[in-house]
Write a protein that holds these residues in place. Structure first.
Motif, PDB file in Angstrom:
ATOM      1  N   ILE A   8       0.872  -1.173   0.000  1.00 34.76           N
ATOM      2  CA  ILE A   8       0.000   0.000   0.000  1.00 34.76           C
ATOM      3  C   ILE A   8       0.908   1.221   0.000  1.00 34.76           C
ATOM      4  CG2 ILE A   8      -1.696   1.313   1.323  1.00 34.76           C
ATOM      5  CD1 ILE A   8      -2.774  -1.370   2.354  1.00 34.76           C
ATOM      6  N   ILE A   9       0.619   2.158  -0.890  1.00 34.60           N
ATOM      7  CA  ILE A   9       1.403   3.385  -0.973  1.00 34.60           C
ATOM      8  C   ILE A   9       0.462   4.579  -0.846  1.00 34.60           C
ATOM      9  CG2 ILE A   9       3.243   2.346  -2.361  1.00 34.60           C
ATOM     10  CD1 ILE A   9       1.997   3.692  -4.832  1.00 34.60           C
ATOM     11  N   ALA A  10       1.016   5.710  -0.508  1.00 37.67           N
ATOM     12  CA  ALA A  10       0.217   6.937  -0.460  1.00 37.67           C
ATOM     13  C   ALA A  10      -0.213   7.281  -1.885  1.00 37.67           C
ATOM     14  CB  ALA A  10       1.036   8.079   0.125  1.00 37.67           C
ATOM     15  N   PRO A  11      -1.455   7.724  -2.067  1.00 35.52           N
ATOM     16  CA  PRO A  11      -1.904   8.084  -3.421  1.00 35.52           C
ATOM     17  C   PRO A  11      -0.973   9.063  -4.123  1.00 35.52           C
ATOM     18  CG  PRO A  11      -3.787   7.971  -1.956  1.00 35.52           C
ATOM     19  CD  PRO A  11      -2.545   7.827  -1.092  1.00 35.52           C
ATOM     20  N   ASP A  12      -0.362   9.974  -3.364  1.00 33.12           N
ATOM     21  CA  ASP A  12       0.540  10.938  -4.014  1.00 33.12           C
ATOM     22  C   ASP A  12       1.896  10.321  -4.366  1.00 33.12           C
ATOM     23  OD1 ASP A  12       1.678  10.810  -1.487  1.00 33.12           O
ATOM     24  OD2 ASP A  12       1.491  12.946  -1.083  1.00 33.12           O
ATOM     25  N   ALA A  13       2.095   9.044  -4.026  1.00 29.74           N
ATOM     26  CA  ALA A  13       3.315   8.336  -4.404  1.00 29.74           C
ATOM     27  C   ALA A  13       3.152   7.580  -5.731  1.00 29.74           C
ATOM     28  CB  ALA A  13       3.727   7.368  -3.303  1.00 29.74           C
ATOM     29  N   LEU A  14       1.956   7.641  -6.325  1.00 30.42           N
ATOM     30  CA  LEU A  14       1.772   7.025  -7.635  1.00 30.42           C
ATOM     31  C   LEU A  14       2.646   7.747  -8.660  1.00 30.42           C
ATOM     32  CD1 LEU A  14      -2.109   6.575  -7.645  1.00 30.42           C
ATOM     33  CD2 LEU A  14      -0.414   4.726  -7.795  1.00 30.42           C
ATOM     34  N   LEU A  73     -10.048   8.996  -5.148  1.00 29.06           N
ATOM     35  CA  LEU A  73      -8.997   7.993  -5.044  1.00 29.06           C
ATOM     36  C   LEU A  73      -8.924   7.554  -3.587  1.00 29.06           C
ATOM     37  CD1 LEU A  73      -6.657   6.426  -6.328  1.00 29.06           C
ATOM     38  CD2 LEU A  73      -5.219   8.434  -5.928  1.00 29.06           C
ATOM     39  N   THR A  74      -9.233   6.286  -3.330  1.00 29.18           N
ATOM     40  CA  THR A  74      -9.319   5.818  -1.946  1.00 29.18           C
ATOM     41  C   THR A  74      -8.160   4.929  -1.518  1.00 29.18           C
ATOM     42  OG1 THR A  74     -10.695   3.929  -2.603  1.00 29.18           O
ATOM     43  CG2 THR A  74     -11.843   5.968  -1.913  1.00 29.18           C
ATOM     44  N   ARG A  75      -7.405   4.394  -2.500  1.00 26.47           N
ATOM     45  CA  ARG A  75      -6.314   3.493  -2.136  1.00 26.47           C
ATOM     46  C   ARG A  75      -5.364   3.361  -3.311  1.00 26.47           C
ATOM     47  NH1 ARG A  75      -6.920  -2.804  -0.124  1.00 26.47           N
ATOM     48  NH2 ARG A  75      -4.725  -3.074   0.346  1.00 26.47           N
ATOM     49  N   THR A  87      -7.482   2.461  -6.530  1.00 25.79           N
ATOM     50  CA  THR A  87      -8.898   2.191  -6.293  1.00 25.79           C
ATOM     51  C   THR A  87      -9.630   3.517  -6.201  1.00 25.79           C
ATOM     52  OG1 THR A  87      -8.354   0.151  -5.123  1.00 25.79           O
ATOM     53  CG2 THR A  87     -10.559   1.067  -4.768  1.00 25.79           C
ATOM     54  N   GLN A  88     -10.659   3.644  -7.028  1.00 27.06           N
ATOM     55  CA  GLN A  88     -11.438   4.875  -7.080  1.00 27.06           C
ATOM     56  C   GLN A  88     -12.871   4.572  -6.683  1.00 27.06           C
ATOM     57  OE1 GLN A  88      -9.904   8.125  -8.376  1.00 27.06           O
ATOM     58  NE2 GLN A  88     -10.083   7.649 -10.540  1.00 27.06           N
ATOM     59  N   HIS A  89     -13.434   5.455  -5.875  1.00 24.02           N
ATOM     60  CA  HIS A  89     -14.842   5.380  -5.488  1.00 24.02           C
ATOM     61  C   HIS A  89     -15.602   6.338  -6.399  1.00 24.02           C
ATOM     62  CE1 HIS A  89     -18.297   4.840  -2.881  1.00 24.02           C
ATOM     63  NE2 HIS A  89     -18.470   6.138  -2.926  1.00 24.02           N
ATOM     64  N   LEU A  90     -16.567   5.809  -7.154  1.00 22.78           N
ATOM     65  CA  LEU A  90     -17.363   6.614  -8.072  1.00 22.78           C
ATOM     66  C   LEU A  90     -18.808   6.683  -7.594  1.00 22.78           C
ATOM     67  CD1 LEU A  90     -14.922   5.498  -9.833  1.00 22.78           C
ATOM     68  CD2 LEU A  90     -16.423   5.833 -11.778  1.00 22.78           C
ATOM     69  N   GLU A  91     -19.400   7.861  -7.707  1.00 25.20           N
ATOM     70  CA  GLU A  91     -20.824   8.057  -7.449  1.00 25.20           C
ATOM     71  C   GLU A  91     -21.378   8.901  -8.576  1.00 25.20           C
ATOM     72  OE1 GLU A  91     -21.912   9.461  -3.568  1.00 25.20           O
ATOM     73  OE2 GLU A  91     -20.431   8.192  -2.576  1.00 25.20           O
ATOM     74  N   VAL A  98     -23.220   3.797  -7.482  1.00 27.07           N
ATOM     75  CA  VAL A  98     -22.035   3.810  -6.621  1.00 27.07           C
ATOM     76  C   VAL A  98     -21.212   2.559  -6.941  1.00 27.07           C
ATOM     77  CG1 VAL A  98     -21.189   3.714  -4.231  1.00 27.07           C
ATOM     78  CG2 VAL A  98     -23.265   4.982  -4.760  1.00 27.07           C
ATOM     79  N   VAL A  99     -19.892   2.747  -7.087  1.00 25.37           N
ATOM     80  CA  VAL A  99     -19.030   1.596  -7.331  1.00 25.37           C
ATOM     81  C   VAL A  99     -17.598   1.951  -6.932  1.00 25.37           C
ATOM     82  CG1 VAL A  99     -18.463   2.185  -9.730  1.00 25.37           C
ATOM     83  CG2 VAL A  99     -18.429  -0.210  -9.011  1.00 25.37           C
ATOM     84  N   ASP A 100     -16.872   0.944  -6.480  1.00 23.33           N
ATOM     85  CA  ASP A 100     -15.433   1.062  -6.271  1.00 23.33           C
ATOM     86  C   ASP A 100     -14.770   0.310  -7.415  1.00 23.33           C
ATOM     87  OD1 ASP A 100     -15.370   2.558  -3.871  1.00 23.33           O
ATOM     88  OD2 ASP A 100     -15.877   0.758  -2.745  1.00 23.33           O
ATOM     89  N   LEU A 101     -13.939   1.000  -8.184  1.00 23.50           N
ATOM     90  CA  LEU A 101     -13.259   0.391  -9.320  1.00 23.50           C
ATOM     91  C   LEU A 101     -11.761   0.337  -9.072  1.00 23.50           C
ATOM     92  CD1 LEU A 101     -15.056   2.099 -12.348  1.00 23.50           C
ATOM     93  CD2 LEU A 101     -15.411  -0.207 -11.434  1.00 23.50           C
TER      94      LEU A 101
END
Length: 119
Positions: A8-14, A73-75, A87-91, A98-101
């Motif tokens: 698991i990394i910080a989203p800003d580490a992508l 962006l959740t993960r 992993t993105q949460h969309l609404e 609603v979906v997590d992709l």
């Protein structure tokens, strides 16, 4: 690195190419999003694979106009050398609302070589 060994990394580490794509896609900036991909890249979404810049441009344009939605962006994970999952949460107004992709990226020479999107 297997899924069990993913980090698991910080989203800003992508990597920059992934961040540029996610940010541009969120604001419907097709040209910037497309610039994050290699010319020979593939995108698989909703069971369909889009190959090459023109097919990806068509897919991005359709995605930008088909539904209205928000993303968060959740993960973020690094799953191997040059392999990442965001992993993105969309609404929004798409079926189900609603979906997590999971956006599975493979980078090649600093750009997106492939992207697979799945729940």
């Amino acid at each position: 690195m297997s899924t069990e060994q993913s980090q698991i990394i910080a989203p800003d580490a992508l990597p920059g190419a992934i961040t540029r794509y996610l940010d541009a896609h969120r604001v419907r900036d097709t040209d910037t999003a497309l610039g994050s991909f290699r010319p020979d890249a593939t995108v698989t979404d909703d069971g369909r694979t889009h190959r090459g810049a023109e097919a990806i441009r068509t897919w991005l344009s359709r995605e930008a106009s088909q539904y209205t939605y928000t993303t968060e962006l959740t993960r973020a994970r690094k799953t191997g050398p040059d392999h990442y999952v965001a992993t993105q949460h969309l609404e929004g107004d798409f079926p189900g609302g609603v979906v997590d992709l999971h956006y599975r990226f493979v980078l090649v020479d600093g750009r997106i070589g492939s992207l697979d999107i799945e729940p």
